[in-house]
Design an enzyme around this catalytic site. Structure first.
Site, short mmCIF file in Angstrom:
data_model
loop_
_atom_site.label_atom_id
_atom_site.label_comp_id
_atom_site.label_asym_id
_atom_site.label_seq_id
_atom_site.Cartn_x
_atom_site.Cartn_y
_atom_site.Cartn_z
N GLY A 16 23.42 -22.81 -34.34
CA GLY A 16 23.09 -23.24 -32.73
C GLY A 16 24.22 -23.36 -31.98
N LYS A 17 25.19 -22.05 -32.31
CA LYS A 17 26.50 -21.87 -31.55
C LYS A 17 26.01 -21.68 -30.05
CE LYS A 17 28.44 -18.07 -33.04
NZ LYS A 17 27.81 -17.46 -34.30
N ILE A 147 32.59 -8.53 -41.45
CA ILE A 147 33.50 -7.25 -41.08
C ILE A 147 33.35 -6.72 -39.58
CG2 ILE A 147 33.57 -4.84 -41.58
CD1 ILE A 147 32.90 -5.28 -44.47
N GLU A 148 32.23 -6.77 -39.04
CA GLU A 148 31.97 -6.14 -37.58
C GLU A 148 32.73 -7.20 -36.63
OE1 GLU A 148 27.66 -5.35 -38.59
OE2 GLU A 148 28.99 -6.83 -39.34
N LYS A 186 29.11 -32.60 -48.17
CA LYS A 186 30.22 -31.69 -48.90
C LYS A 186 31.03 -31.07 -47.54
CE LYS A 186 30.55 -31.94 -52.48
NZ LYS A 186 31.14 -33.14 -53.18
N THR A 187 32.33 -31.09 -47.59
CA THR A 187 33.32 -30.83 -46.66
C THR A 187 34.02 -29.35 -47.00
OG1 THR A 187 35.24 -31.79 -47.44
CG2 THR A 187 33.77 -33.10 -45.64
N PRO A 189 32.66 -26.27 -47.82
CA PRO A 189 32.60 -24.98 -47.00
C PRO A 189 33.23 -24.92 -45.71
CG PRO A 189 30.67 -25.72 -47.86
CD PRO A 189 31.47 -26.86 -48.07
N GLY A 353 5.13 -7.20 -23.85
CA GLY A 353 4.99 -6.58 -25.28
C GLY A 353 5.17 -4.92 -25.10
N CYS A 380 3.68 -9.32 -17.74
CA CYS A 380 3.97 -7.89 -17.92
C CYS A 380 2.72 -7.16 -18.46
CB CYS A 380 5.53 -8.00 -18.62
SG CYS A 380 6.22 -6.39 -18.22
N HIS A 519 8.86 -11.08 -15.22
CA HIS A 519 9.07 -12.02 -16.19
C HIS A 519 9.45 -13.46 -15.37
CE1 HIS A 519 8.32 -9.65 -19.74
NE2 HIS A 519 8.89 -8.76 -18.84
N GLU A 521 9.56 -16.32 -16.73
CA GLU A 521 9.85 -17.40 -17.86
C GLU A 521 11.53 -17.08 -17.74
OE1 GLU A 521 8.43 -14.72 -18.10
OE2 GLU A 521 9.10 -13.36 -20.07
N1 GLN Z 1 4.97 -1.86 -22.15
C1 GLN Z 1 4.89 -2.17 -21.00
C2 GLN Z 1 5.74 -1.49 -20.00
O1 GLN Z 1 6.72 -0.90 -20.36
C3 GLN Z 1 5.09 -3.83 -20.88
C4 GLN Z 1 6.49 -4.36 -20.80
C5 GLN Z 1 6.68 -5.54 -20.83
O2 GLN Z 1 5.65 -6.51 -21.28
N2 GLN Z 1 7.88 -6.17 -20.79
O3 GLN Z 1 5.51 -1.52 -18.94
#
Ligand code: GLN
Length: 547
Positions: A16-17, A147-148, A186-187, A189, A353, A380, A519, A521
């Protein structure tokens, strides 16, 4: 010149950094300081845009069109400061910049090495905008010893040396495992992980210790002694029922005070935590609950829809109700009746998606919501599926589909109601794309304006007709079908300013059915819930009262 706080992690990953950094940012703001938060990721992808959500969770998009780590979402949700492209960097980006400079001849024949060329590139990234804020919080992804991660640790070590004394501090997150058999925390680690840090020249100023059990005074003293930090700088981080309690919880444990002490800021300005007290109160004291189904593809990993889940929580806070989210895998009813899987929810959300898998199920979910008059929010891909459903089942275009799936299958099976967008306007400039473009960073990304139709549902929800929202898509609903769809009752209630790109659709004879190409959200905050999510949850609440 900003003061820098470098946040690292040890012992195990997923401590949870990101949340601790975000909560600390909020606490510094509560004390009147300005902050900016950054994430440095050691992986070699140039950005997370091409990573599967199963691998890395959601891709967070900034206004200026960067595809970034989901921790930037936490930062924004807690501080309200819009994340920028210059707040996220990976090893891949750093190396690609260095190699580009090398090819250009910028290094004047020198041998290019991790130190100083890669570390200098990281330091340049860290320094951007350091005259704009009081505190710059920089989180290093991964765990000390990876490493990275080494070039990043080396770079922050050097950076703190380059700056005047007292200008940079290091905060390290660790885990105190609890051994039930002996009843002990335990401390060891933690001690080992601090040693690891010290071996690369970094001495932490503050230790944040995740623990399931209260940390006894004796253990705190032991950690302080063995890890060479002050006792007050050993801060406990206990599990919380809500992430939005984090600013209050960290304040209670003295994190912000420890940070100000480490910088020698005295007297410390008093914090005003009323905003977070209200946020927490809205989570704690709810009246009623709603059940919302998220019908998606990446349902096994909740982080894949992180911002949506949070935005729904914010929508619940706006209405003082608890939002229960059920993750429903759309693929299950790709070929079957959706009703048994969707019955009983107060609202349905189909998120974004990529790819064809599960899309027939999502189309059925849109149909179910439309015909049963259940509130529906399509985001979307979720909007595109709602449009395809309308085209197939209401407007009489039986073979309607998206070009995205034909591209994948190399066939032409669908009438392209959703087509591959190859030209659009950004500001005053035309952007063009080709079918064979590389995948990384070529979508329509970032904030774009939209104009809402007067009198529409969305204009009412937003309380205005001019909005801007963040985008991340390659495909687009074709306005060629607008007339047909509108006469079937699907209103195009939001358009790009040039009128060419559909941004929002809504069913007119439905209590709440909205699809958005962007989007929303990504811009929702606990202290400022996004209007679409607040109203969607309200509609779900209305629906719950009908049952
Ligand atoms: N795959 C769809 C597109 O590229 C929807 C993209 C998304 O839902 N962010 O338009």
């Amino acid at each position: 010149m900003a003061r820098y706080i470098f946040i690292t992690g040890g012992v195990v990953s997923s401590l949870g950094k990101g949340l601790a950094s975000a909560a600390l940012g909020a606490l510094l703001q509560a004390r009147g300081f300005s902050v900016r938060l950054r994430k440095l990721d050691p992986y070699l992808n140039v950005d997370p845009g091409t990573m599967s959500p199963f691998e890395h969770g959601e891709v967070f998009v900034t206004d200026d069109g960067a595809e970034t780590d989901l921790d930037l979402g936490h930062y924004e949700r807690f501080t309200g400061v819009p994340a920028r492209m210059s707040d996220s960097v990976s090893s891949g980006r750093i190396y690609s910049n260095v190699l580009e400079k090398e090819r250009r001849g910028d290094y004047l024949g020198k041998t290019i090495q991790v130190v100083p060329h890669v570390t200098n590139e990281i330091k340049d990234f860290l320094a951007v905008g350091d005259d704009e804020v009081d505190f710059m919080l920089c989180e290093i992804g991964g765990t000390v010893g990876d490493i990275e991660g080494l070039p990043f640790f080396e770079a922050i070590r050097q950076f703190s040396h380059d700056r005047p004394r007292g200008q940079c501090i290091f905060m390290h997150l660790t885990l105190l495992p609890y051994l039930a058999a002996s009843g002990e925390l335990k401390t060891k680690p933690t001690q080992h992980s601090v040693k690891e840090l010290q071996s690369i020249g970094i001495a932490p100023d503050i230790l944040v210790c995740r623990s399931e059990q209260p940390i006894p005074e004796k253990e705190r003293e032991k950690i302080a002694l063995f890890c060479n930090v002050r006792k007050e700088a050993v801060v406990a981080a206990y599990d919380l029922s809500s992430i939005y309690e984090a600013p209050l919880a960290y304040h209670r444990e003295g994190l912000d005070q420890a940070v100000l002490d480490a910088f020698g800021i005295s007297p410390a300005p008093r914090p005003d935590l009323s905003k977070w007290e209200d946020v927490y109160d809205r989570i704690l004291n709810t009246d009623g609950e709603v059940n919302i189904a998220i019908v998606g593809k990446y349902t096994q990993l909740e982080d894949a829809y992180k911002s949506i889940k949070e935005a729904l929580t914010h929508g619940g806070m706006a209405n003082r109700v608890k939002v229960n989210v059920a993750w429903v895998d759309a693929e299950v009813f790709d070929q079957a009746d959706a009703a048994p899987y969707l019955e009983g929810y107060h609202a349905i959300l189909v998120p974004g998606g990529f790819g064809e898998r599960g899309t027939e199920g999502k189309i059925k979910a849109a149909e179910f919501a439309r015909t049963r008059k259940i509130p529906y929010l399509g985001i979307c891909l979720g909007m595109q599926m709602a449009v395809i459903e309308a085209a197939r089942n209401v407007a009489g275009l039986a073979t309607a589909g998206s070009e995205e799936f034909d591209h994948e299958a190399g066939k032409k099976r669908f009438e392209p109601v959703v087509y591959h967008l190859k030209e659009w306007v950004q500001g005053n400039q035309k952007v063009t794309r080709r079918s064979d473009d590389a995948k990384g960073g070529t979508m329509r990304l970032g904030a774009y304006d939209a104009v809402l139709k007067d009198g529409s549902k969305v204009a009412e929800v937003y309380g205005g007709t001019a909005i801007d929202e963040r985008h991340r898509h390659r495909y687009e609903v074709d306005i060629k079908y607008r007339e047909k769809l509108e006469s079937a009752g699907l209103c195009f209630s939001g358009m790009s300013p040039d009128g060419r790109l559909p941004e929002i659709v809504e069913w007119q004879d439905h209590p709440w059915f909205i699809g958005v190409q962007f989007h929303p959200e990504l811009k929702s905050k606990p202290f400022a819930p996004h209007p679409l999510f607040a109203d969607f949850v309200r509609a779900a609440l209305d629906a719950s009262r009908l049952v």
